[in-house]
Scaffold this motif. Sequence first.
Motif, PDB file in Angstrom:
ATOM      1  N   MET A   1      82.134  35.467 -30.065  1.00 25.69           N
ATOM      2  CA  MET A   1      80.965  35.634 -31.217  1.00 25.69           C
ATOM      3  C   MET A   1      80.241  36.656 -31.097  1.00 25.69           C
ATOM      4  SD  MET A   1      78.176  32.661 -31.963  1.00 25.69           S
ATOM      5  CE  MET A   1      78.044  32.267 -33.462  1.00 25.69           C
ATOM      6  N   ILE A   2      79.916  37.518 -32.092  1.00 25.56           N
ATOM      7  CA  ILE A   2      79.471  38.756 -32.241  1.00 25.56           C
ATOM      8  C   ILE A   2      77.867  38.560 -32.521  1.00 25.56           C
ATOM      9  CG2 ILE A   2      78.971  40.934 -33.404  1.00 25.56           C
ATOM     10  CD1 ILE A   2      82.137  40.537 -34.240  1.00 25.56           C
ATOM     11  N   TYR A   3      77.038  39.224 -31.534  1.00 23.26           N
ATOM     12  CA  TYR A   3      75.369  38.878 -31.748  1.00 23.26           C
ATOM     13  C   TYR A   3      74.952  40.098 -31.915  1.00 23.26           C
ATOM     14  CZ  TYR A   3      76.198  34.837 -28.888  1.00 23.26           C
ATOM     15  OH  TYR A   3      76.739  33.595 -28.372  1.00 23.26           O
ATOM     16  N   GLY A   4      75.501  41.167 -32.617  1.00 26.66           N
ATOM     17  CA  GLY A   4      74.890  42.326 -33.072  1.00 26.66           C
ATOM     18  C   GLY A   4      74.182  42.198 -34.495  1.00 26.66           C
ATOM     19  N   ASN A   5      74.194  41.088 -35.088  1.00 27.83           N
ATOM     20  CA  ASN A   5      73.460  41.011 -36.373  1.00 27.83           C
ATOM     21  C   ASN A   5      72.361  39.643 -36.080  1.00 27.83           C
ATOM     22  OD1 ASN A   5      75.214  42.672 -37.739  1.00 27.83           O
ATOM     23  ND2 ASN A   5      76.756  41.165 -38.415  1.00 27.83           N
ATOM     24  N   MET A   6      72.246  39.438 -34.828  1.00 26.54           N
ATOM     25  CA  MET A   6      71.404  38.224 -34.764  1.00 26.54           C
ATOM     26  C   MET A   6      69.860  38.601 -35.101  1.00 26.54           C
ATOM     27  SD  MET A   6      71.162  35.309 -33.856  1.00 26.54           S
ATOM     28  CE  MET A   6      72.772  34.946 -33.266  1.00 26.54           C
ATOM     29  N   PRO A   7      69.567  39.899 -34.862  1.00 32.91           N
ATOM     30  CA  PRO A   7      68.032  40.340 -35.279  1.00 32.91           C
ATOM     31  C   PRO A   7      67.774  40.014 -36.701  1.00 32.91           C
ATOM     32  CG  PRO A   7      68.590  41.882 -33.418  1.00 32.91           C
ATOM     33  CD  PRO A   7      69.949  40.950 -33.825  1.00 32.91           C
ATOM     34  N   MET A   8      68.918  40.469 -37.541  1.00 33.34           N
ATOM     35  CA  MET A   8      68.669  40.456 -38.892  1.00 33.34           C
ATOM     36  C   MET A   8      68.718  39.128 -39.463  1.00 33.34           C
ATOM     37  SD  MET A   8      68.553  42.133 -41.191  1.00 33.34           S
ATOM     38  CE  MET A   8      68.461  42.591 -43.030  1.00 33.34           C
ATOM     39  N   MET A   9      69.558  38.244 -38.769  1.00 30.55           N
ATOM     40  CA  MET A   9      69.619  36.685 -39.016  1.00 30.55           C
ATOM     41  C   MET A   9      68.264  35.997 -38.905  1.00 30.55           C
ATOM     42  SD  MET A   9      71.234  34.115 -40.260  1.00 30.55           S
ATOM     43  CE  MET A   9      73.001  34.274 -40.118  1.00 30.55           C
ATOM     44  N   ILE A  10      67.590  36.551 -37.729  1.00 28.84           N
ATOM     45  CA  ILE A  10      66.408  35.808 -37.541  1.00 28.84           C
ATOM     46  C   ILE A  10      65.334  36.372 -38.510  1.00 28.84           C
ATOM     47  CG2 ILE A  10      64.407  35.943 -35.774  1.00 28.84           C
ATOM     48  CD1 ILE A  10      66.442  36.251 -33.409  1.00 28.84           C
ATOM     49  N   PHE A  11      65.177  37.630 -38.875  1.00 31.82           N
ATOM     50  CA  PHE A  11      64.339  38.180 -39.975  1.00 31.82           C
ATOM     51  C   PHE A  11      64.621  37.197 -41.179  1.00 31.82           C
ATOM     52  CE2 PHE A  11      63.766  41.003 -43.374  1.00 31.82           C
ATOM     53  CZ  PHE A  11      62.559  41.302 -43.252  1.00 31.82           C
ATOM     54  N   ILE A  12      65.960  37.173 -41.697  1.00 30.79           N
ATOM     55  CA  ILE A  12      66.069  36.238 -42.902  1.00 30.79           C
ATOM     56  C   ILE A  12      65.647  34.900 -42.856  1.00 30.79           C
ATOM     57  CG2 ILE A  12      68.065  35.363 -44.212  1.00 30.79           C
ATOM     58  CD1 ILE A  12      69.599  38.141 -43.545  1.00 30.79           C
ATOM     59  N   LEU A  13      66.068  34.078 -41.643  1.00 32.14           N
ATOM     60  CA  LEU A  13      65.373  33.146 -41.537  1.00 32.14           C
ATOM     61  C   LEU A  13      63.878  32.735 -41.592  1.00 32.14           C
ATOM     62  CD1 LEU A  13      67.881  31.460 -38.856  1.00 32.14           C
ATOM     63  CD2 LEU A  13      67.881  30.741 -41.223  1.00 32.14           C
ATOM     64  N   ALA A  14      63.361  33.720 -41.102  1.00 34.53           N
ATOM     65  CA  ALA A  14      61.816  33.712 -40.937  1.00 34.53           C
ATOM     66  C   ALA A  14      61.317  33.942 -42.098  1.00 34.53           C
ATOM     67  CB  ALA A  14      61.382  34.757 -39.776  1.00 34.53           C
ATOM     68  N   ALA A  15      61.787  34.870 -42.758  1.00 35.09           N
ATOM     69  CA  ALA A  15      61.351  35.348 -44.262  1.00 35.09           C
ATOM     70  C   ALA A  15      61.503  33.945 -45.026  1.00 35.09           C
ATOM     71  CB  ALA A  15      61.857  36.356 -44.829  1.00 35.09           C
ATOM     72  N   GLY A  16      62.549  33.317 -45.074  1.00 33.36           N
ATOM     73  CA  GLY A  16      62.834  32.386 -45.771  1.00 33.36           C
ATOM     74  C   GLY A  16      62.094  31.080 -45.681  1.00 33.36           C
ATOM     75  N   TYR A  17      61.730  30.739 -44.178  1.00 32.29           N
ATOM     76  CA  TYR A  17      60.653  30.017 -43.735  1.00 32.29           C
ATOM     77  C   TYR A  17      59.090  30.173 -44.413  1.00 32.29           C
ATOM     78  CZ  TYR A  17      57.474  27.261 -40.814  1.00 32.29           C
ATOM     79  OH  TYR A  17      56.477  26.478 -40.428  1.00 32.29           O
ATOM     80  N   LEU A  18      58.812  31.198 -44.319  1.00 28.20           N
ATOM     81  CA  LEU A  18      57.558  31.869 -44.792  1.00 28.20           C
ATOM     82  C   LEU A  18      57.528  31.763 -46.369  1.00 28.20           C
ATOM     83  CD1 LEU A  18      56.890  34.858 -42.607  1.00 28.20           C
ATOM     84  CD2 LEU A  18      55.642  32.704 -42.611  1.00 28.20           C
TER      85      LEU A  18
END
Length: 63
Positions: free
Chosen positions: A1-18
């Motif tokens: 599994m590639i963790y290179g895009n994980m910070p972007m995924m966290i940002f997208i999930l946080a933005a969707g939650y807000l």
Amino acid sequence: MIYGNMPMMIFILAAGYLFTVYLLLALAKRTGKNSIPANVPATAKRKRKSSVTSNVTEVVNSQ
């Protein structure tokens, strides 16, 4: 599994939650204003003022 895009995924999930919380708060604010139905007479739309007073008859010292 590639963790290179994980910070972007966290940002997208946080933005969707807000964004979801913002929409729910806006919906709650909008429905709170329209709590009185339109077919109620104008005299019933007035808010009642109720006064709650307390009467102190005796002060007891508990020492």
